[in-house]
Each structure stands twice: as structure tokens, then as C-alpha cells.
Write a protein that holds these residues in place. Structure first.
Motif, PDB file in Angstrom:
ATOM      1  N   TRP A  33       0.827  -1.205   0.000  1.00 28.56           N
ATOM      2  CA  TRP A  33       0.000   0.000   0.000  1.00 28.56           C
ATOM      3  C   TRP A  33       0.865   1.259   0.000  1.00 28.56           C
ATOM      4  CZ3 TRP A  33      -5.038   1.425  -0.497  1.00 28.56           C
ATOM      5  CH2 TRP A  33      -5.332   2.754  -0.172  1.00 28.56           C
ATOM      6  N   ASN A  34       1.833   1.313   0.878  1.00 31.11           N
ATOM      7  CA  ASN A  34       2.654   2.520   1.012  1.00 31.11           C
ATOM      8  C   ASN A  34       3.511   2.783  -0.224  1.00 31.11           C
ATOM      9  OD1 ASN A  34       1.624   3.096   3.541  1.00 31.11           O
ATOM     10  ND2 ASN A  34       3.224   1.968   4.628  1.00 31.11           N
ATOM     11  N   LYS A  35       3.904   1.731  -0.915  1.00 30.01           N
ATOM     12  CA  LYS A  35       4.666   1.906  -2.155  1.00 30.01           C
ATOM     13  C   LYS A  35       3.797   2.521  -3.250  1.00 30.01           C
ATOM     14  CE  LYS A  35       7.543  -0.621  -5.470  1.00 30.01           C
ATOM     15  NZ  LYS A  35       8.108  -1.958  -5.831  1.00 30.01           N
ATOM     16  N   ALA A  36       2.527   2.150  -3.258  1.00 32.54           N
ATOM     17  CA  ALA A  36       1.611   2.634  -4.300  1.00 32.54           C
ATOM     18  C   ALA A  36       0.903   3.938  -3.918  1.00 32.54           C
ATOM     19  CB  ALA A  36       0.575   1.561  -4.611  1.00 32.54           C
ATOM     20  N   ASN A  37       0.964   4.321  -2.631  1.00 33.04           N
ATOM     21  CA  ASN A  37       0.221   5.500  -2.151  1.00 33.04           C
ATOM     22  C   ASN A  37       1.121   6.363  -1.273  1.00 33.04           C
ATOM     23  OD1 ASN A  37      -2.859   4.752  -2.832  1.00 33.04           O
ATOM     24  ND2 ASN A  37      -1.803   2.906  -2.122  1.00 33.04           N
ATOM     25  N   LYS A  38       2.096   6.977  -1.904  1.00 33.22           N
ATOM     26  CA  LYS A  38       3.100   7.727  -1.139  1.00 33.22           C
ATOM     27  C   LYS A  38       2.529   8.951  -0.425  1.00 33.22           C
ATOM     28  CE  LYS A  38       6.933   6.157  -4.038  1.00 33.22           C
ATOM     29  NZ  LYS A  38       7.359   5.169  -3.044  1.00 33.22           N
ATOM     30  N   ASP A  39       1.399   9.468  -0.882  1.00 37.94           N
ATOM     31  CA  ASP A  39       0.772  10.627  -0.232  1.00 37.94           C
ATOM     32  C   ASP A  39      -0.288  10.219   0.798  1.00 37.94           C
ATOM     33  OD1 ASP A  39       2.294  12.421  -1.720  1.00 37.94           O
ATOM     34  OD2 ASP A  39       0.837  12.424  -3.370  1.00 37.94           O
ATOM     35  N   ASN A  40      -0.485   8.942   0.955  1.00 33.01           N
ATOM     36  CA  ASN A  40      -1.500   8.459   1.906  1.00 33.01           C
ATOM     37  C   ASN A  40      -0.983   7.180   2.569  1.00 33.01           C
ATOM     38  OD1 ASN A  40      -3.944   8.261   3.304  1.00 33.01           O
ATOM     39  ND2 ASN A  40      -4.938   7.120   1.673  1.00 33.01           N
ATOM     40  N   ARG A  41       0.126   7.320   3.252  1.00 35.69           N
ATOM     41  CA  ARG A  41       0.797   6.170   3.844  1.00 35.69           C
ATOM     42  C   ARG A  41       0.186   5.795   5.192  1.00 35.69           C
ATOM     43  NH1 ARG A  41       5.880   5.016   1.919  1.00 35.69           N
ATOM     44  NH2 ARG A  41       6.564   4.369   3.998  1.00 35.69           N
ATOM     45  N   TYR A  42       0.229   4.497   5.481  1.00 36.10           N
ATOM     46  CA  TYR A  42      -0.268   4.006   6.768  1.00 36.10           C
ATOM     47  C   TYR A  42       0.846   3.314   7.536  1.00 36.10           C
ATOM     48  CZ  TYR A  42      -4.990   4.787   4.978  1.00 36.10           C
ATOM     49  OH  TYR A  42      -6.118   5.362   4.469  1.00 36.10           O
ATOM     50  N   ASP A  43       0.944   3.664   8.824  1.00 33.62           N
ATOM     51  CA  ASP A  43       1.795   2.931   9.745  1.00 33.62           C
ATOM     52  C   ASP A  43       1.004   1.754  10.320  1.00 33.62           C
ATOM     53  OD1 ASP A  43       3.739   4.858   9.352  1.00 33.62           O
ATOM     54  OD2 ASP A  43       3.337   5.889  11.261  1.00 33.62           O
TER      55      ASP A  43
END
Length: 230
Positions: A88-98
Motif C-alpha cells: 500500500w505505502n509503495k503505491a500510495n506515497k501521499d496516503n501512507r499508513y503505519d
């Protein structure tokens, strides 16, 4: 923030969870797990003088880095994985989740076993917007841990997430709309309701302080059949 809360409280109950709630009793905290949402939604623990963190007893975070599945819950409910977060974080750099803790690691860092109990997918973690997690919510947790533990011997902390079937998804995992926390101490309480969204750039934990009445209304709107002693 408080104006947004007032508006949303009127509309949030369109889709509510009616699933079975399973109570999972860990050594140092209890989790109420929603089998429809595949998520721990309300966890609670006691913050005590005996478990106060000191430089001598604090478990080094570097030694507790692996998130695992929870042996107390069936694998079919455990839909989150580290790979899912990474993808997810690789594909959504402006909406990252921890991988956001519900019971915070720092509150359990007095013992290696307690610390490891916080590192569990789905029961004690959920997708948490990175900026919110690392700023406003981090300060909220620090406030509850540091300010209250220095004064009160026993603080009952309830902490969880608000999700329904219309919440956003990260792969197979629901993303909480809000994270919340209640700290009950002798003579009073502190309550917080934080918006879990990439657009939330507020860093002041006092801006998400709410009354217990407001917070309980939110919780009941999301989870009308959840039993709590809040």
C-alpha cells in the motif's frame, strides 16, 4: 475539529457493525475483537505505579520489532500482513499508513513479554495515517503515559478504533475513521478522539480532547452492541 465531530456524530451510524465480539484476554491487556471487521476495536489496560517505565526497566524497542499474528484468534480473522502495508505505502506515497498500535508499545515497555503483546496484527494494531500517528497521536499517548503515571498509582486506559463497513480499505483491512482513548483516574478522566486521515496535520493533542459523553456517543453509534464499563 470539534465542529467536525458535532456534524459527523449525526451521520456516522448509517453502517454499523453487528458482528460477534470475541473477548481476548492477554496477560497485560484485554481486547474486544469484532469478527465482521476482523479488528480489535476496544482494548483496555491498567497503567500502574508498578509498571512505570524507568531507564532501568525499559525494554529496548530495537529488540522488539517484529509484528506477529495473535495466537488467541483464528487465522481467518487475521487479514493484515507487513507485506500488505508495504505494498500500500509503495503505491500510495501521499496516503501512507503505519502499523498503528492500539495499546501503545511505550505503555508496555516495562517488560519484554508485555512489549511483545503489543506487536500483534489486527488485535492490537490497525492502519494509522503516518503523520497523525507520528505527531498528534504520539503526543496524546505521551500525555496520558507521562502526566498521569507521575501522579496516580492506577489509571484504567481504554483505547480503540472506530470503523464501520463504509470505512476506507487498505487491501483486506478496514482503515479506522478515528482512534480514541479514555484514561480514567481517581476523580476524573481524559478523553481523546483523533481523526485518522492524511489531511489531519494538526499536531496539538489538546485539539482532540472531548468529553466522555461525546466519545461514548460516537462509540455507541459505531458499535451499538459493544459492552463496556467506560
Amino acid at each position: 475539529m470539534r465542529k467536525v465531530i458535532t456534524i459527523l456524530i449525526l451521520t456516522v451510524c448509517a453502517k454499523i457493525s453487528l458482528a460477534q465480539i470475541i473477548v481476548l484476554k492477554h496477560t497485560y491487556y484485554t481486547c474486544q475483537f469484532d469478527t465482521d471487521l476482523n479488528q480489535g476495536i476496544l482494548n483496555d489496560y491498567w497503567q500502574t505505579a508498578a509498571h512505570r517505565i524507568t531507564p532501568k526497566n525499559k525494554v529496548d524497542r530495537k529488540g522488539v520489532t517484529t509484528f506477529t499474528q495473535d495466537a488467541l484468534i483464528d487465522k481467518k480473522y487475521q487479514v493484515a500482513t507487513k507485506k500488505a502495508y508495504q505494498a500500500w505505502n509503495k503505491a500510495n506515497k501521499d496516503n501512507r499508513y503505519d502499523i498503528g498500535h492500539i495499546v501503545p508499545y511505550e505503555a508496555m515497555a516495562f517488560d519484554i513479554g508485555a512489549a511483545r503483546e503489543t506487536m500483534m496484527f489486527n488485535t492490537n494494531t490497525a492502519p494509522q495515517s503516518s503523520y497523525f500517528n507520528e505527531h498528534q497521536w504520539a503526543l496524546t499517548e505521551k500525555n496520558v503515559l507521562d502526566s498521569l503515571s507521575a501522579i496516580y498509582d492506577s489509571v484504567h486506559v481504554f483505547t480503540g478504533v472506530l470503523i464501520n463497513s463504509e470505512s476506507k480499505m487498505m487491501g483486506s483491512s478496514y482503515v479506522p475513521d478515528y482512534y480514541f482513548k479514555v484514561a480514567d483516574y481517581q476523580g476524573g478522566n481524559l478523553c481523546f478522539l483523533g481523526l485518522n486521515d492524511a489531511h489531519n496535520k494538526d499536531t496539538n493533542h489538546n485539539d482532540i480532547r472531548v468529553t466522555k459523553k461525546v466519545l461514548l456517543t460516537f462509540i455507541k453509534n459505531y458499535y451499538p452492541f459493544l459492552k463496556t464499563n467506560l
